[in-house]
Design a protein around this motif. Sequence first.
Motif, PDB file in Angstrom:
ATOM      1  N   VAL A  14       0.391  -1.576  -0.226  1.00 57.24           N
ATOM      2  CA  VAL A  14      -0.017   0.059  -0.155  1.00 57.24           C
ATOM      3  C   VAL A  14       0.780   1.707   0.286  1.00 57.24           C
ATOM      4  N   ILE A  15      -0.061   1.999  -1.049  1.00 57.28           N
ATOM      5  CA  ILE A  15       1.248   3.422  -0.781  1.00 57.28           C
ATOM      6  C   ILE A  15       0.292   4.521  -0.246  1.00 57.28           C
ATOM      7  N   LEU A  16       0.334   4.490   0.675  1.00 57.33           N
ATOM      8  CA  LEU A  16      -0.560   5.675   1.467  1.00 57.33           C
ATOM      9  C   LEU A  16      -0.406   7.099   1.095  1.00 57.33           C
ATOM     10  N   THR A  17      -1.392   8.193   0.432  1.00 64.50           N
ATOM     11  CA  THR A  17      -0.868   9.533   0.285  1.00 64.50           C
ATOM     12  C   THR A  17      -1.858   9.891   1.182  1.00 64.50           C
ATOM     13  N   ARG A  18      -1.280  11.392   1.579  1.00 68.53           N
ATOM     14  CA  ARG A  18      -2.078  12.378   1.732  1.00 68.53           C
ATOM     15  C   ARG A  18      -1.161  13.509   0.975  1.00 68.53           C
ATOM     16  N   GLU A  19      -2.016  15.497   1.189  1.00 65.60           N
ATOM     17  CA  GLU A  19      -1.512  16.476   0.591  1.00 65.60           C
ATOM     18  C   GLU A  19      -0.878  17.292   1.605  1.00 65.60           C
ATOM     19  N   GLY A  20       0.543  17.198   2.052  1.00 64.33           N
ATOM     20  CA  GLY A  20       1.606  18.115   2.874  1.00 64.33           C
ATOM     21  C   GLY A  20       1.454  19.385   2.611  1.00 64.33           C
ATOM     22  N   ARG A  21       2.750  19.629   3.452  1.00 61.91           N
ATOM     23  CA  ARG A  21       3.091  21.329   3.298  1.00 61.91           C
ATOM     24  C   ARG A  21       4.049  21.044   2.463  1.00 61.91           C
ATOM     25  N   GLU A  22       4.626  20.128   1.634  1.00 58.02           N
ATOM     26  CA  GLU A  22       5.456  20.462   0.757  1.00 58.02           C
ATOM     27  C   GLU A  22       4.969  19.586  -0.588  1.00 58.02           C
ATOM     28  N   GLY A  23       3.654  19.362  -0.353  1.00 58.53           N
ATOM     29  CA  GLY A  23       3.141  19.051  -1.292  1.00 58.53           C
ATOM     30  C   GLY A  23       2.571  16.924  -1.259  1.00 58.53           C
ATOM     31  N   GLU A 173       7.654  -4.939  12.413  1.00 66.42           N
ATOM     32  CA  GLU A 173       8.527  -5.451  11.311  1.00 66.42           C
ATOM     33  C   GLU A 173       9.176  -3.605  10.327  1.00 66.42           C
ATOM     34  N   LEU A 174       8.805  -2.219  10.715  1.00 65.30           N
ATOM     35  CA  LEU A 174       9.246  -1.022  10.049  1.00 65.30           C
ATOM     36  C   LEU A 174       9.424  -0.065  11.452  1.00 65.30           C
ATOM     37  N   ALA A 175      10.415   0.658  11.350  1.00 69.68           N
ATOM     38  CA  ALA A 175      10.777   1.118  12.254  1.00 69.68           C
ATOM     39  C   ALA A 175      10.940   2.955  11.667  1.00 69.68           C
ATOM     40  N   HIS A 176      11.254   4.141  12.302  1.00 74.95           N
ATOM     41  CA  HIS A 176      11.101   5.215  11.618  1.00 74.95           C
ATOM     42  C   HIS A 176       9.864   5.483  10.753  1.00 74.95           C
ATOM     43  N   LEU A 177       8.838   5.194  11.220  1.00 81.99           N
ATOM     44  CA  LEU A 177       7.706   4.991   9.998  1.00 81.99           C
ATOM     45  C   LEU A 177       7.541   6.591  10.248  1.00 81.99           C
ATOM     46  N   GLN A 178       7.157   7.310   8.878  1.00 80.78           N
ATOM     47  CA  GLN A 178       7.079   8.432   8.901  1.00 80.78           C
ATOM     48  C   GLN A 178       6.735   8.802   7.507  1.00 80.78           C
ATOM     49  N   TRP A 179       5.436  10.223   6.951  1.00 76.65           N
ATOM     50  CA  TRP A 179       5.231  10.811   6.159  1.00 76.65           C
ATOM     51  C   TRP A 179       6.266  11.331   5.464  1.00 76.65           C
ATOM     52  N   ILE A 180       6.810  11.511   4.336  1.00 78.24           N
ATOM     53  CA  ILE A 180       8.430  11.519   3.595  1.00 78.24           C
ATOM     54  C   ILE A 180       7.296  12.419   2.183  1.00 78.24           C
ATOM     55  N   PRO A 181       7.852  13.916   2.178  1.00 85.29           N
ATOM     56  CA  PRO A 181       7.455  14.159   0.629  1.00 85.29           C
ATOM     57  C   PRO A 181       7.333  13.511   0.024  1.00 85.29           C
ATOM     58  N   LEU A 182       6.796  13.395  -1.275  1.00 85.29           N
ATOM     59  CA  LEU A 182       6.344  12.752  -2.503  1.00 85.29           C
ATOM     60  C   LEU A 182       8.298  12.312  -2.938  1.00 85.29           C
ATOM     61  N   ARG A 183       8.622  14.305  -3.925  1.00 91.45           N
ATOM     62  CA  ARG A 183       9.278  14.767  -4.138  1.00 91.45           C
ATOM     63  C   ARG A 183      10.956  14.630  -3.684  1.00 91.45           C
ATOM     64  N   ARG A 184      11.153  14.348  -2.189  1.00 93.12           N
ATOM     65  CA  ARG A 184      12.441  13.897  -1.004  1.00 93.12           C
ATOM     66  C   ARG A 184      12.270  13.126  -0.984  1.00 93.12           C
ATOM     67  N   ALA A 185      11.406  11.747  -1.300  1.00 92.19           N
ATOM     68  CA  ALA A 185      11.322  10.762  -1.004  1.00 92.19           C
ATOM     69  C   ALA A 185      13.287   9.610  -1.621  1.00 92.19           C
ATOM     70  N   ARG A 186      13.057  10.360  -2.768  1.00 90.53           N
ATOM     71  CA  ARG A 186      14.686   9.227  -3.335  1.00 90.53           C
ATOM     72  C   ARG A 186      15.440   9.315  -3.104  1.00 90.53           C
TER      73      ARG A 186
END
Length: 230
Positions: A14-23, A173-186
């Motif tokens: 699942v790729i869960l998305t939302r609108e954030g301050r940076e898009g 199973e996963l550590a450091h769960l966080q919402w990441i701006p899509l344009r900075r994910a790479r």
Amino acid sequence: MTTDSQPIRDAATVILTREGREGPEVLMGQRGASAAFMPNKFVFPGGAVDAGDRAVPLARPMPEACRRRLAENPLPGALEGLTPETLAATAIRELWEETGLPLARPGTWPAAPQPDWAPMAARGLVPDAAALRYVFRAITPPGRSRRFDARFFLADVSGVLGDPDDFSGAQDELAHLQWIPLRRARGFDLPFITEVVIAEILRLIERGGDPDSVPFFDNSGPVPMFRRIV
């Protein structure tokens, strides 16, 4: 026919998305250093299909176009009874287990749930597939410690019940769960295929609407193939 003896397991992400301050933002977490598959990598919540996912009720179905595309190109040796609804259930279960976020609606289960689903049922919630959009498929290449036939679903956070920043119900199973701006994910330590998926998601979000086809990286045979599921 596969190119090595390592079995290919059906899986969903699942790729869960939302609108954030940076898009647009996506929810990701880091796999453990001792994980047998992709240690230390930042990934989307996901995992292999369990047999118990085959009999899970859905509060609402996924869009028909997604269901039709999921049913195409099954691999020999896939889990018996595997359906598009099974893959949707797996995606929702993995999101729930790895983040504590329920993609669900209030409701009553028609029968006693499998153990993995008991916590969600105990909260009076039934998994909801209406928000899922099938956007990508990839089969792990030969020679890896694990191989998966992974289907990727895009879902807006509006389908989640509760606080999308509350990960207190997550398993380990996963550590450091966080919402990441899509344009900075790479900029994170990502598996190659996750980088490819992120590029596809950016294109989809910028264009708007549902995908007109689903990219499929098929490494099931002796020659890697790229195709689109229309």
